[in-house]
Each structure stands twice: as C-alpha cells, then as structure tokens.
Scaffold this active site. Structure first.
Site, PDB file in Angstrom:
ATOM      1  N   HIS A 260       0.804  -1.375  -0.079  1.00 23.75           N
ATOM      2  CA  HIS A 260      -0.015   0.042  -0.187  1.00 23.75           C
ATOM      3  C   HIS A 260       0.961   1.207   0.039  1.00 23.75           C
ATOM      4  O   HIS A 260       0.393   2.042  -0.248  1.00 23.75           O
ATOM      5  CB  HIS A 260      -0.939  -0.176   1.187  1.00 23.75           C
ATOM      6  CG  HIS A 260      -1.776   1.299   1.057  1.00 23.75           C
ATOM      7  ND1 HIS A 260      -1.778   2.342   1.393  1.00 23.75           N
ATOM      8  CD2 HIS A 260      -3.252   1.209   0.586  1.00 23.75           C
ATOM      9  CE1 HIS A 260      -2.761   3.192   1.349  1.00 23.75           C
ATOM     10  NE2 HIS A 260      -3.445   2.678   0.442  1.00 23.75           N
ATOM     11  N   CYS A 261       2.199   1.025   0.177  1.00 25.60           N
ATOM     12  CA  CYS A 261       2.923   2.462   0.560  1.00 25.60           C
ATOM     13  C   CYS A 261       3.537   2.987  -0.697  1.00 25.60           C
ATOM     14  O   CYS A 261       3.494   3.779  -1.169  1.00 25.60           O
ATOM     15  CB  CYS A 261       3.766   2.084   1.948  1.00 25.60           C
ATOM     16  SG  CYS A 261       2.806   2.144   3.323  1.00 25.60           S
ATOM     17  N   ILE A 262       4.720   1.933  -0.922  1.00 26.65           N
ATOM     18  CA  ILE A 262       5.457   2.359  -2.206  1.00 26.65           C
ATOM     19  C   ILE A 262       4.982   2.798  -3.383  1.00 26.65           C
ATOM     20  O   ILE A 262       5.363   4.119  -3.850  1.00 26.65           O
ATOM     21  CB  ILE A 262       6.899   1.417  -2.239  1.00 26.65           C
ATOM     22  CG1 ILE A 262       7.530   1.151  -0.699  1.00 26.65           C
ATOM     23  CG2 ILE A 262       7.922   1.930  -3.196  1.00 26.65           C
ATOM     24  CD1 ILE A 262       8.145   2.305   0.079  1.00 26.65           C
ATOM     25  N   ASP A 265       2.181   6.276  -1.999  1.00 24.82           N
ATOM     26  CA  ASP A 265       2.445   7.269  -1.124  1.00 24.82           C
ATOM     27  C   ASP A 265       3.231   8.468  -1.835  1.00 24.82           C
ATOM     28  O   ASP A 265       2.880   9.840  -1.706  1.00 24.82           O
ATOM     29  CB  ASP A 265       3.120   7.085   0.186  1.00 24.82           C
ATOM     30  CG  ASP A 265       2.381   6.136   1.098  1.00 24.82           C
ATOM     31  OD1 ASP A 265       1.219   5.738   0.552  1.00 24.82           O
ATOM     32  OD2 ASP A 265       2.916   5.759   1.927  1.00 24.82           O
TER      33      ASP A 265
END
Ligand SMILES: NC(=O)c1ccc[n+]([C@@H]2O[C@H](COP(=O)([O-])OP(=O)(O)OC[C@H]3O[C@@H](n4cnc5c(N)ncnc54)[C@H](O)[C@@H]3O)[C@@H](O)[C@H]2O)c1
Length: 419
Positions: A260-262, A265
C-alpha cells in the site's frame, strides 16, 4: 490517565494500534464500515498478519469491541483515524474515507477530545481537510476546544523485530499544546514518541520515508537491467558496497514495487507538488522505472524460452509467490498482477504457488493455484520466483524445475537465472 480510545479503520494500521492500546490498559472501541471485519473481530478472528487470533482474544479480555454503529462512539476521548487513502482512477489522492470519517468524528467529539489522523496523506490534509470538517460537525474550535494531531504509521508488515511498540512514533500537532497532548497519549502505547514542530512536518516525514525507499528501489531496478547487459552481478556489488560502514544503505531490485505504501504514497507527494506548479521528477521517474519491471520480466521470459526454442504462447509458466512482499499474505499492488496479466495476454498458461494465497486473479482471469509444485515441475517450462517466502526457499522442489527466473537473487543452481 485512562482514556477511551476509538480507532477508526481496523486494517493493517488500525488493528495493531487497537491491540497495543488494549495492552497498555486503555479502553478501546474499533469502528469500521466492513461488516466482515466487525463480525470477524467480534468472533475472535484476526484478518491481519501481525495480529493473531490470540491477540484478538486478549483485546476482548480487555473490553475491546468492534462496531459499525456511530452511536457507540459517543463516549470517546481520543479518536485515531486509520482509514485508507488510495489513488483515484486518474492517479490523484482519494481522500473520500478521510472526509467521511472526519464528518463522523466531528459529529461525536466534545470539548477536551484529541483527534489524530494516521492515514498517509499529503502535507496540509490535517489542517486543510480534516480540521474544517471536525469544526463544522462539532461547533468546536481545533487547538482551543479540542486537540488535533497527525501521526504517521510506520508499520512494516511481517517485520519480526520492529512493531508498533518499539518503532519511534512521529507526532505533530496543530498547536504546541495539541502536540503535547498527542505525545502524552502515544507515550502510554509506544516506547519512543518523536514530536515535530508542526502538522506538515509530521505529514511530510511519512512521505519522505517512503519516497526515499521508492527512489532507491527504482535505482536498483534500473541498475538490474543495465547489469544484466553488462554481465555484472548486481547483488554481489550491493554486498560489496554495503561493507562501507557509513554513507550507503542497501536496497535491492525486484519484479516491481507493491504494497500500500511505496507505489502510492510518493504519488501523494508528487500530486501536491504539481498543485503548486512544479513536477517532482525524482518520484515520477522512479514510478516509471519500477512500473516497467513486469514488462522487462516478460522480455526476460521470452529470452529464456527462446533458448529452448519455445514461445511464450502455449508455454506453462509458474509464478512462485504472488504477494507484494515475502512472508506476508497482502496482495495489494503486487507486481505479480501486471506480470501475470501480460503473460496471459501473450498466450502463456500461467499458474501460481503461494502458501499465503488461496485465490489470485489477474486481468479478469482466475489464475489456477498449484498444490504440489514438485509434481508440477515436469509440466512447467519456466518458474519465476517473485517473492522469497521462506516456505518456498526452503523447499526441495526448487531443484526439480528445468528453468527458474529468480527476481530476488536468492536461489542457486544451474537451473536458476537471476534478474
Ligand atoms: N498497510 C501498511 O503497511 C501501512 C503502513 C503505514 C501507513 N499506512 C496508511 O494507513 C492507512 C490505512 O491503511 P491500512 O493498510 O490499515 O488499510 P486497510 O485497507 O488494511 O484498512 C482500512 C480499514 O478501514 C476501513 N474503512 C474504510 N473506509 C472507512 C470509513 N469511512 N470509516 C471507517 N472505516 C473505514 C476498511 O473497511 C478497512 O478495514 C492508509 O492511509 C495507509 O496508506 C498503511
């Protein structure tokens, strides 16, 4: 001081927070819009890797309940918002869950409450989006009648060493008094709290951490492509470089970036940079490079099959590990998805083996799972190691495959080619 904590959004971020808060002696309510999540938790079932069913039962012993009824939130002192912040179809931040939740919290908070946003977002969200909705709903003024803060979650799913409690927690408030209140709250739950000078600094800290990883992983991905042409072992170079005791941190190439992050975001950051009239070229370039990795892998698959006079069309290809990282079951944004889609479109018969995953679909097709990879070896033209799950690495079946493309640089043998 004991307080009633309400955690909103009981996913990878919210549930571990609720669990640690229960351990710290707080009275915790979890609010979610998913009836599956609520019913599962109230039946003692965790849906998150890092929280076990035993943890859920400990939470219940401490009085934890999950609810979807806003009426249950009336007695809260502290509200922590952990709802998703995905990208919309056009690549812009989708703050709809944050907006909905802020309206809800605004309708239940009273004087003296603390509201913390933990969802990852661009700088300015807490003051510019959350604050007005809270004030409108409550008729109260942030920084005077209630406290408002931002605290990024740094959870690393599956990390056996660092969890919520022993990872320093960054906290920034709307005012110094808000920061102080939030530091006091988190001080009961985690070992180290790191106050920032304001909200924007705390919001940016999270995006800075992930953008740093995003750019460095993309650097390794591009180097992997170049090193293959140059016939240089990139992993050996990284091992050599990391012997330097200062100034170098090792990052590794792979089949693309997931989770979900790299992949998400840094786009929040480049979006806000565009809104002030600039382009964040580092982020855009890194995104372009890492998004191209599945296509590059398809080219490597074609090359490997060519060596044995086969085309991708009609070949049987096994994907080993389809989650976004090793030893977790989270499939979000996994690079296995575009890879499987492209291979299917070229006419390959694609299968997968992953001890963490029961169902995997790509491009609208359900990809069949293999129960016994050793039996499957004789039918398979090429296996591709995408995630280095320990259960895969430690299995003897790896030696039984004629050809394996290893995107992680971890397998050894004459049948193995590295990315
Ligand atoms: N997963 C990670 O490793 C990680 C790490 C750091 C930060 N984050 C950030 O934390 C936030 C939450 O991520 P996550 O991984 O926990 O997501 P998740 O999808 O695992 O969980 C989110 C939960 O929120 C619920 N939800 C959605 N809309 C809601 C609403 N309007 N009201 C109440 N509940 C709602 C969903 O049903 C779900 O249970 C995101 O902003 C993410 O970027 C995630």
């Amino acid at each position: 001081m004991t307080c009633n904590l309400t955690v909103i959004g009981l996913g990878y971020v919210g549930l571990p927070l609720a669990s640690e808060a229960c351990r710290a002696g707080l009275t915790v309510i979890g609010f979610d819009i998913s009836s599956d999540v609520i019913e599962g938790l109230n039946a003692g079932q965790s849906h998150i890797d890092d929280v076990t069913n035993d943890d859920v039962s400990t939470m219940q012993d401490c009085g934890f309940v999950a609810t979807g009824d806003p009426a249950d939130l009336a007695d809260g002192d502290v509200f922590v918002i952990c709802v998703p912040t995905p990208l919309s179809d056009d690549g812009a931040p989708d703050l709809s869950a944050v907006v909905e939740t802020s309206k809800l919290v605004g309708s239940v908070i009273g004087p003296g409450c603390l509201v913390v946003l933990e969802s990852t977002t661009y700088p300015g969200t807490t003051a510019g989006t959350v604050r007005p909705l809270l004030e409108l709903g409550s008729g109260l003024i942030a920084g005077i009648d209630f406290s408002l803060a931002y605290s990024p979650e740094r959870i690393d799913p599956g990390n056996p060493t660092y969890g919520l409690r022993n990872t320093p927690k960054v906290v920034g408030g709307l005012t110094p008094a808000c920061t102080e209140r939030a530091v006091e709250f988190y001080g009961d739950i985690v070992e180290t709290v790191v106050p920032t000078v304001g909200l924007g600094e705390a919001e940016l800290a999270k995006l800075l951490e992930n953008t740093y990883r995003h750019v460095n992983i993309a650097l390794m991905n591009e180097l992997a492509i170049l090193c293959h042409e140059l016939e240089i072992d990139l992993w050996a170079s990284i091992e050599a470089a990391r012997t330097k005791p200062f100034g170098f941190e090792a990052f590794y190439p792979g089949p693309g970036v997931g989770g979900h992050c790299i992949p998400i975001d840094p786009n929040y950051l480049s979006w806000v940079v565009r809104s002030i009239g600039y382009r964040f070229r580092f982020v855009e370039l890194a995104t372009e490079i890492s998004e191209r990795m599945p296509s590059y892998l398809v080219k490597r698959v074609q090359d490997l099959l060519n060596l044995v006079c086969k085309s991708v069309k009609g070949s049987t290809i096994l994907l080993l590990g389809v989650t976004y990282k090793a030893d977790v079951r989270d499939q979000r944004e996994t690079p296995a998805l575009p890879l499987a889609t492209q291979l299917c479109e070229l006419g390959a018969e694609v299968f997968f083996f992953d001890p963490y995953v029961e169902q995997f679909s790509a491009g609208g097709r359900s990809i069949p799972s293999i129960d016994d990879p050793e039996l499957f070896a004789s039918k398979c033209d090429l296996a591709i190691l995408l995630q280095a799950h320990q259960d895969i690495l430690n299995s003897p079946f790896i030696a039984t495959y004629a050809r394996i493309l290893d995107t992680r640089g971890v397998l050894k043998g004459d049948n193995v080619e590295w990315l």
